[in-house]
Design an enzyme around this catalytic site. Structure first.
Site, short mmCIF file in Angstrom:
data_model
loop_
_atom_site.label_atom_id
_atom_site.label_comp_id
_atom_site.label_asym_id
_atom_site.label_seq_id
_atom_site.Cartn_x
_atom_site.Cartn_y
_atom_site.Cartn_z
CE LYS A 262 -8.77 -2.02 8.14
NZ LYS A 262 -8.74 -0.81 7.42
CD GLU B 264 -2.90 1.20 2.12
OE1 GLU B 264 -3.96 1.82 1.98
OE2 GLU B 264 -2.83 0.37 3.43
#
Length: 401
Positions: free
Chosen positions: A314, A296
């Protein structure tokens, strides 16, 4: 530039961040503690740290008792927060012109597990057994029945990209003039199947997840729901673009160079009619697994460069799987709502230990905000098993009548 307008006019949310917009914003700002809790009963041999909803969930109305699962109670908690707005939609457009699109990956699987365990122990299912609780379409069918809607109602289940893809499906319903508004979002609830499954993949962290760190060791599973009203006629927050791709590199691993992730981001930019330098912030998928974070970061630096503020939320929510895309879209929705006074950015929470294999990103520090602006755009990434990649762009101040 004149744009075809799609608005996310209302938001209901419940997650480990809290119950409702105010609690969620306070947790993101550091004024509340996220419910990342060590819990037993989900793994056979040890506890697991899970992003948990600790609020008391509202009971379903008696006429909806056939839909009673934790998953649907989470969704009902989010929907109830915008119930008045939904009733106004019904009065404006009629029930036949309102659709439902929900992303999920668990549905009522935990209830199904309990039913089958009861059958093994007693030889028969309990009287409350309903096979349809386990069906992926259950949350959408529930909302359709709850508000007596007559438009299309279906669920999207593409693992961790599910509810992000629901935005794209909702836009298509509006573009095709099948609906005037769509209830769009995602929901997932904690269950032994998913927690045990990710443990089998050796993907669970032994502590609160640590995205982009050289010490990262996996994810925490989470639960929650976020529900929006998507419409063409009114709203402050705009759904500017969605980009989807599938690299199909491996059943449960992303392409190591982020090929599909980068394609989704570029497609979202093209759909929105934006350039890379017009993205003011990106909410990373940021799972804290070894493979995801490397790929990513490569994709983000390739498409947006290394200066765009970025963070993974997260560590505050856990990875809520099918609900993650909607919950993380809600996080940027809340930031954009304050853009006139300086949009607050969620802090990237980690140990600060860089991994030399990860391209360096501009990770958001504590209490960082953007300057006040009349026009702002933010991106959120969601990536899933099988290379199902989605990037969603929300904004404020871009569309013209």
């Amino acid at each position: 530039m004149a744009r075809h307008a799609f608005y996310l006019s209302s938001l209901g949310i419940i997650s480990a961040l809290g119950n409702g917009k105010a609690e969620t914003a306070a947790t993101l700002a550091g004024r509340r503690t996220a419910a990342m809790i060590k819990r037993s009963g989900f793994l056979p041999n040890r506890d697991a740290i899970l992003g948990s909803v600790t609020a008391d969930l509202p009971a379903l109305p008696p006429q909806l008792s056939a839909h009673d699962t934790r998953n649907n109670r989470l969704l009902w908690a989010a929907a109830s927060q915008i119930g008045d707005e939904i009733e106004e939609l019904i009065a404006t457009y009629g029930r036949q012109r309102i659709g439902v699109l929900i992303g999920t990956s668990t549905s009522g699987i935990e209830e199904g597990t309990n039913y089958y365990q009861h059958r093994i122990e007693t030889g028969a299912f309990p009287e409350t057994f309903r096979y349809e609780h386990q069906e992926i379409g259950s949350p959408s069918a529930f909302l359709k029945d709850a508000f007596k809607l007559g438009g299309p109602a279906h669920s999207v289940s593409t693992a961790c990209s599910s509810s992000a893809k629901a935005f794209a499906s909702g836009m298509r319903l509006l573009k095709a003039d099948i609906c005037d508004a769509v209830l769009v979002g995602g929901v997932d609830s904690l269950c032994r199947l998913t927690v045990g499954g990710f443990d089998t993949l050796q993907s669970l962290s032994t502590s609160i997840c640590n995205p982009m760190s050289r010490n990262r060791d996996g994810i925490n599973i989470g639960e929650g729901a976020a529900l929006f009203i998507l419409r063409k006629d009114a709203g402050d927050i705009e759904l500017l673009g969605v980009g989807e791709s599938s690299d199909a590199y491996h059943p449960n691993a992303p392409h190591p160079d982020g090929v599909g992730a980068a394609r989704a981001m570029r497609t979202a930019l093209a759909h929105a009619g934006l350039t890379a330098d017009e993205i003011a912030y990106i909410n990373l998928h940021g799972t804290a697994t070894p493979l995801n974070d490397v790929m990513e970061a490569k994709a983000v630096t390739e498409v947006l460069g290394s200066n765009v503020p970025a963070s993974s939320t997260k560590p505050l929510t856990g990875h809520s799987l099918g609900a993650a895309g909607a919950i993380e879209a809600a996080i940027i929705w809340l930031s954009l709502s304050e853009n006139k006074t300086g949009a607050p950015l969620p802090q990237h929470r980690w140990d600060g230990e860089r991994d030399d294999d990860i391209p360096e990103l501009n990770l958001v520090s504590a209490q960082q905000s953007l300057a006040p602006a009349d026009r702002l755009a933010m991106m959120s990434n969601s990536f899933a098993f099988g290379g199902s990649n989605v990037s969603v762009i929300l904004g404020k101040g871009w569309t013209t009548s």
